[in-house]
Design a protein around this motif. Structure first.
Motif, short mmCIF file in Angstrom:
data_model
loop_
_atom_site.label_atom_id
_atom_site.label_comp_id
_atom_site.label_asym_id
_atom_site.label_seq_id
_atom_site.Cartn_x
_atom_site.Cartn_y
_atom_site.Cartn_z
N PRO A 104 -42.50 -24.05 -24.78
CA PRO A 104 -42.12 -25.21 -24.03
C PRO A 104 -41.35 -25.70 -24.52
O PRO A 104 -40.70 -25.41 -25.60
N ALA A 105 -41.60 -27.15 -24.36
CA ALA A 105 -40.56 -27.92 -24.27
C ALA A 105 -40.27 -28.37 -26.72
O ALA A 105 -41.54 -28.59 -27.06
N PRO A 106 -39.45 -28.50 -27.60
CA PRO A 106 -40.11 -28.71 -28.50
C PRO A 106 -41.02 -29.60 -28.60
O PRO A 106 -40.50 -30.85 -28.08
N THR A 107 -41.19 -29.80 -29.86
CA THR A 107 -41.96 -30.72 -30.58
C THR A 107 -40.79 -31.70 -31.67
O THR A 107 -39.89 -31.15 -31.19
N ASP A 108 -41.57 -32.73 -31.47
CA ASP A 108 -41.19 -34.04 -32.31
C ASP A 108 -40.28 -32.71 -33.91
O ASP A 108 -39.46 -33.32 -34.37
N ARG A 109 -41.76 -32.13 -33.99
CA ARG A 109 -40.97 -31.92 -35.77
C ARG A 109 -40.02 -30.78 -35.65
O ARG A 109 -38.92 -30.19 -36.40
N GLU A 110 -40.59 -30.02 -34.49
CA GLU A 110 -39.04 -28.54 -34.16
C GLU A 110 -37.70 -28.71 -33.83
O GLU A 110 -36.80 -28.74 -33.67
#
Length: 277
Positions: A82-88
């Protein structure tokens, strides 16, 4: 020629029914070979990464489904991140992909991959042109490191014509069983065909290397695309047939003396499809 008749006749003169029958026969043969490939991967400890990229509605999902439907998901692992998380988003771009790379005896299938960056992310403004170009400069070096470690890396790009893509999108709009496939991003990709064309052309030109070449898969005919792509995968991996060791099932336990069946009433699903009716 009548349009309906024209659609039912293939270029080599066979009918649509004949084409489908030939397709199913060949697909069955290929899936047997995929089972042999799986056995060899497990025994040899091979590591394989197969990347699928391409136009929206080009048929990536169909190829992956037929590639994996008769093998074990423990060996053939499909990942669609999925779309990257804020951390990623704060990590090195390749970081979350490195964690996915296969161990011995595994085949990783990426339904879209790190090539999101110079493709959809670039076109949709999720990354800058500078970030996309830097990715393109580094991608081949990253893939060289993967290949040098002993991983077999295969990259496929499925192409589809403008007219065929539109036909598939309109079919999704009208068919309740396909409506879930049509996302706002698909609509954007339809409208921005030439933006994607420029992005994909540069991506393929800059990352088509000797150690990790791109293989183009014309996909206006989905059945042909599936057969051609899976055939190429099998030819690209030097697997050998592993002799199947037939297990001895032995004998079942005997019914224990004094066994009493549990007759407690249980909930049972309604029989709505009795084959004897």
């Amino acid at each position: 020629m009548d349009k309906k008749v024209d659609k039912a006749v293939r270029q080599n003169g066979e009918s649509k029914k004949e084409h489908t029958a030939r397709y199913e026969k060949e697909m069955t043969r290929l899936q047997v070979e995929l089972a042999h490939l799986q056995a060899w991967v497990k025994k040899s400890g091979a590591r394989v990464v197969i990347i699928f990229e391409g136009r929206d509605a080009a048929g990536k999902g169909g190829v992956i489904r037929r590639l994996t439907e008769r093998v074990s998901p423990r060996v053939f692992r499909v990942v669609a991140l999925p779309a990257p998380t804020d951390r990623e988003k704060t990590q090195i771009y390749m970081q979350r992909y490195i964690a996915l790379l296969p161990a011995a005896g595994e085949v990783l299938i990426l339904d879209r991959s790190w090539y999101n960056r110079p493709g959809v992310e670039r076109v949709m403004g999720f990354c800058t042109d500078k970030q996309a170009r830097r990715f393109l400069e580094l991608a081949s070096r990253f893939e060289a490191a993967i290949v040098e470690s002993g991983v077999t890396l295969l990259k496929y790009f499925l192409t589809v014509s403008e007219d065929e893509q539109e036909r598939r999108f309109r079919r999704r709009i009208e068919d309740p069983l396909r409506q879930w496939k049509l996302s706002p991003m698909d609509v954007e990709s339809y409208q921005r065909w030439w933006d994607y064309t420029r992005a994909y052309d540069e991506m393929i030109r800059m990352t088509d290397s000797n150690h990790a070449p791109w293989w183009m898969v014309p996909s206006d005919d989905k059945k042909s695309a599936r057969i051609n792509c899976i055939s190429h995968i099998l030819k690209s991996i030097p697997y050998e047939k592993v002799k199947f060791q037939k297990p001895d099932l032995g004998k079942r336990q005997k019914r224990p003396d004094g066994w009493v069946d549990d007759t407690t009433p249980r909930n049972s699903v309604p029989d709505v499809f009795d084959r004897h009716r």
